[in-house]
Design a protein around this motif. Structure first.
Motif, mmCIF file in Angstrom:
data_model
loop_
_atom_site.group_PDB
_atom_site.id
_atom_site.type_symbol
_atom_site.label_atom_id
_atom_site.label_comp_id
_atom_site.label_asym_id
_atom_site.label_seq_id
_atom_site.Cartn_x
_atom_site.Cartn_y
_atom_site.Cartn_z
ATOM 1 N N SER A 118 0.408 -1.138 -0.117
ATOM 2 C CA SER A 118 -0.137 0.072 0.090
ATOM 3 C C SER A 118 0.829 1.117 -0.050
ATOM 4 N N TYR A 119 0.007 2.475 0.089
ATOM 5 C CA TYR A 119 1.280 3.870 -0.557
ATOM 6 C C TYR A 119 0.833 5.030 0.104
ATOM 7 N N ILE A 120 0.990 5.945 0.786
ATOM 8 C CA ILE A 120 0.242 6.526 0.955
ATOM 9 C C ILE A 120 0.059 8.021 -0.044
ATOM 10 N N SER A 121 -1.271 7.896 -0.453
ATOM 11 C CA SER A 121 -2.092 9.277 -1.213
ATOM 12 C C SER A 121 -2.032 10.231 -0.661
ATOM 13 N N ILE A 122 -1.215 11.151 -0.966
ATOM 14 C CA ILE A 122 -0.975 12.391 -1.138
ATOM 15 C C ILE A 122 -1.295 13.131 -2.502
ATOM 16 N N ASP A 123 -2.108 14.737 -2.019
ATOM 17 C CA ASP A 123 -2.771 14.971 -2.836
ATOM 18 C C ASP A 123 -1.924 16.299 -2.766
ATOM 19 N N LYS A 124 -1.463 16.107 -3.358
ATOM 20 C CA LYS A 124 -0.183 17.308 -3.928
ATOM 21 C C LYS A 124 -0.464 19.078 -4.023
ATOM 22 N N ARG A 125 -1.877 18.995 -4.648
ATOM 23 C CA ARG A 125 -1.966 20.288 -4.792
ATOM 24 C C ARG A 125 -2.542 20.675 -3.476
ATOM 25 N N ASN A 126 -2.703 20.301 -2.749
ATOM 26 C CA ASN A 126 -3.000 20.810 -0.951
ATOM 27 C C ASN A 126 -2.103 21.005 -0.386
ATOM 28 N N ILE A 127 -0.119 20.655 -1.610
ATOM 29 C CA ILE A 127 1.049 20.896 0.017
ATOM 30 C C ILE A 127 0.856 22.017 0.367
ATOM 31 N N PRO A 128 1.163 22.650 1.549
ATOM 32 C CA PRO A 128 2.084 22.127 2.412
ATOM 33 C C PRO A 128 0.522 21.435 2.594
ATOM 34 N N ILE A 129 1.048 20.301 3.562
ATOM 35 C CA ILE A 129 0.023 19.421 3.813
ATOM 36 C C ILE A 129 0.524 18.803 5.109
ATOM 37 N N LYS A 130 -0.803 18.812 5.843
ATOM 38 C CA LYS A 130 -0.224 18.078 7.444
ATOM 39 C C LYS A 130 -1.362 17.183 7.980
ATOM 40 N N PHE A 131 -0.950 15.415 7.945
ATOM 41 C CA PHE A 131 -1.467 14.412 7.365
ATOM 42 C C PHE A 131 -0.777 13.766 8.974
#
Length: 104
Positions: free
Chosen positions: A3-16
């Protein structure tokens, strides 16, 4: 692949938060537009900081230069093997943060 951690780069900087090995970790991802690279900071629910501003490097597990027990393998990888680095154009398109897979 795992599995992988999906990150919506449009929301970077992002904290989750992500739960790995029965521990909740907080990831904070930033992007350096001047030099086209990503960094990550990781802490746990108790407030322990595991890393700050670590540059994401293709096929190199996060915290690989540290010897932290309990932190799972989280590795930015391209399953096709075509990419040679992590860039804005390929992050979370062909390069993902895989959990439980060590880099080469």
């Amino acid at each position: 692949m795992s599995s992988y951690i999906s990150i919506d780069k449009r929301n970077i900087p992002i904290k989750f938060d992500v739960r790995l090995n029965k521990i909740t970790f907080t990831f904070e991802v930033h992007y350096n537009a001047s030099f086209d690279f990503f960094t990550v900071a990781v802490s746990d629910s108790s407030g322990t900081v595991w890393t700050t501003g670590e540059k994401l490097v293709l096929n190199k597990p996060i915290l690989s230069t540290q010897s932290y027990l309990g932190f799972p393998s989280v590795t930015p990888m391209d399953p096709t093997g075509k990419e040679t680095e992590i860039t804005w154009s390929n992050f979370n398109v062909t390069v993902f943060l895989y959990v439980g897979v060590a880099g080469e």
